[in-house]
Scaffold this motif. Structure first.
Motif, PDB file in Angstrom:
ATOM      1  N   ARG A  28      -4.964  -0.413   0.187  1.00 51.70           N
ATOM      2  CA  ARG A  28      -4.025   0.519   0.878  1.00 51.70           C
ATOM      3  C   ARG A  28      -3.867   1.968   0.425  1.00 51.70           C
ATOM      4  O   ARG A  28      -4.142   2.005  -0.812  1.00 51.70           O
ATOM      5  N   PHE A  29      -3.873   2.806   1.390  1.00 48.65           N
ATOM      6  CA  PHE A  29      -3.587   4.295   0.697  1.00 48.65           C
ATOM      7  C   PHE A  29      -2.574   4.941   1.524  1.00 48.65           C
ATOM      8  O   PHE A  29      -2.188   4.807   2.694  1.00 48.65           O
ATOM      9  N   ALA A  30      -2.015   5.979   1.050  1.00 50.47           N
ATOM     10  CA  ALA A  30      -0.964   6.596   1.687  1.00 50.47           C
ATOM     11  C   ALA A  30      -1.698   7.653   2.430  1.00 50.47           C
ATOM     12  O   ALA A  30      -2.600   8.555   2.132  1.00 50.47           O
ATOM     13  N   LYS A  31      -1.060   7.886   3.677  1.00 52.85           N
ATOM     14  CA  LYS A  31      -1.656   8.611   4.755  1.00 52.85           C
ATOM     15  C   LYS A  31      -1.664  10.125   4.525  1.00 52.85           C
ATOM     16  O   LYS A  31      -2.252  10.876   4.805  1.00 52.85           O
ATOM     17  N   THR A  32      -0.444  10.598   3.742  1.00 56.14           N
ATOM     18  CA  THR A  32      -0.011  11.923   3.423  1.00 56.14           C
ATOM     19  C   THR A  32      -0.968  12.522   2.429  1.00 56.14           C
ATOM     20  O   THR A  32      -1.520  13.567   2.363  1.00 56.14           O
ATOM     21  N   THR A  33      -1.174  11.672   1.262  1.00 50.28           N
ATOM     22  CA  THR A  33      -1.876  12.466   0.114  1.00 50.28           C
ATOM     23  C   THR A  33      -3.301  11.725  -0.077  1.00 50.28           C
ATOM     24  O   THR A  33      -4.146  12.314  -0.472  1.00 50.28           O
ATOM     25  N   GLY A  34      -3.549  10.544   0.576  1.00 52.79           N
ATOM     26  CA  GLY A  34      -4.794   9.846   0.509  1.00 52.79           C
ATOM     27  C   GLY A  34      -4.910   9.155  -0.785  1.00 52.79           C
ATOM     28  O   GLY A  34      -6.156   8.579  -0.827  1.00 52.79           O
ATOM     29  N   ASP A  35      -4.002   8.892  -1.362  1.00 51.37           N
ATOM     30  CA  ASP A  35      -3.978   8.498  -3.088  1.00 51.37           C
ATOM     31  C   ASP A  35      -3.852   6.592  -2.706  1.00 51.37           C
ATOM     32  O   ASP A  35      -3.196   6.182  -1.599  1.00 51.37           O
ATOM     33  N   ALA A  36      -4.561   5.945  -3.291  1.00 49.83           N
ATOM     34  CA  ALA A  36      -4.638   4.437  -3.049  1.00 49.83           C
ATOM     35  C   ALA A  36      -3.223   3.913  -3.678  1.00 49.83           C
ATOM     36  O   ALA A  36      -2.837   4.538  -4.848  1.00 49.83           O
ATOM     37  N   LEU A  37      -2.906   3.068  -3.012  1.00 48.17           N
ATOM     38  CA  LEU A  37      -1.657   2.590  -3.460  1.00 48.17           C
ATOM     39  C   LEU A  37      -1.563   1.280  -4.789  1.00 48.17           C
ATOM     40  O   LEU A  37      -2.364   0.632  -4.390  1.00 48.17           O
TER      41      LEU A  37
END
Length: 102
Positions: free
Chosen positions: A93-102
């Protein structure tokens, strides 16, 4: 389908009396599409005395919130949508705003 919100995630409440508050997901109820967030949506329950709790009385506890009313908090603490991508042979999963993996 993979879960966008899992137990242990930090989420932001989008609507309702606790709008804007953040907390950690303690329980996910997938059949009901609801989550329980720590310290959010507190309700009072009137309990009668039992052997386990001889005092009884009015107890505060967290009630569940519909999953559409919360969003994952990214690394900046802002609400974000969740996407899925393949990293190697793992789906993450990743955050759409930052692109970081969750």
């Amino acid at each position: 389908m993979a879960a966008k919100i899992k137990s242990g995630d930090t989420v932001v409440v989008l609507t309702g009396k606790d709008k804007g508050r953040t907390g950690k997901v303690t329980k996910v109820l997938p059949t009901e599409n609801r989550v329980v967030v720590q310290g959010v949506n507190m309700v009072q329950r009137h309990t009668r005395p039992t052997q386990a709790d001889p005092q009884g009385g009015i107890k505060n506890k967290e009630a569940s919130i519909h999953v559409s009313n919360v969003a994952i908090a990214d690394s900046n603490g802002k609400a974000t949508r969740v996407g899925f991508r393949m990293e190697g042979d793992k789906k993450v999963r990743f955050a759409k705003t930052t692109g970081d993996a969750l």
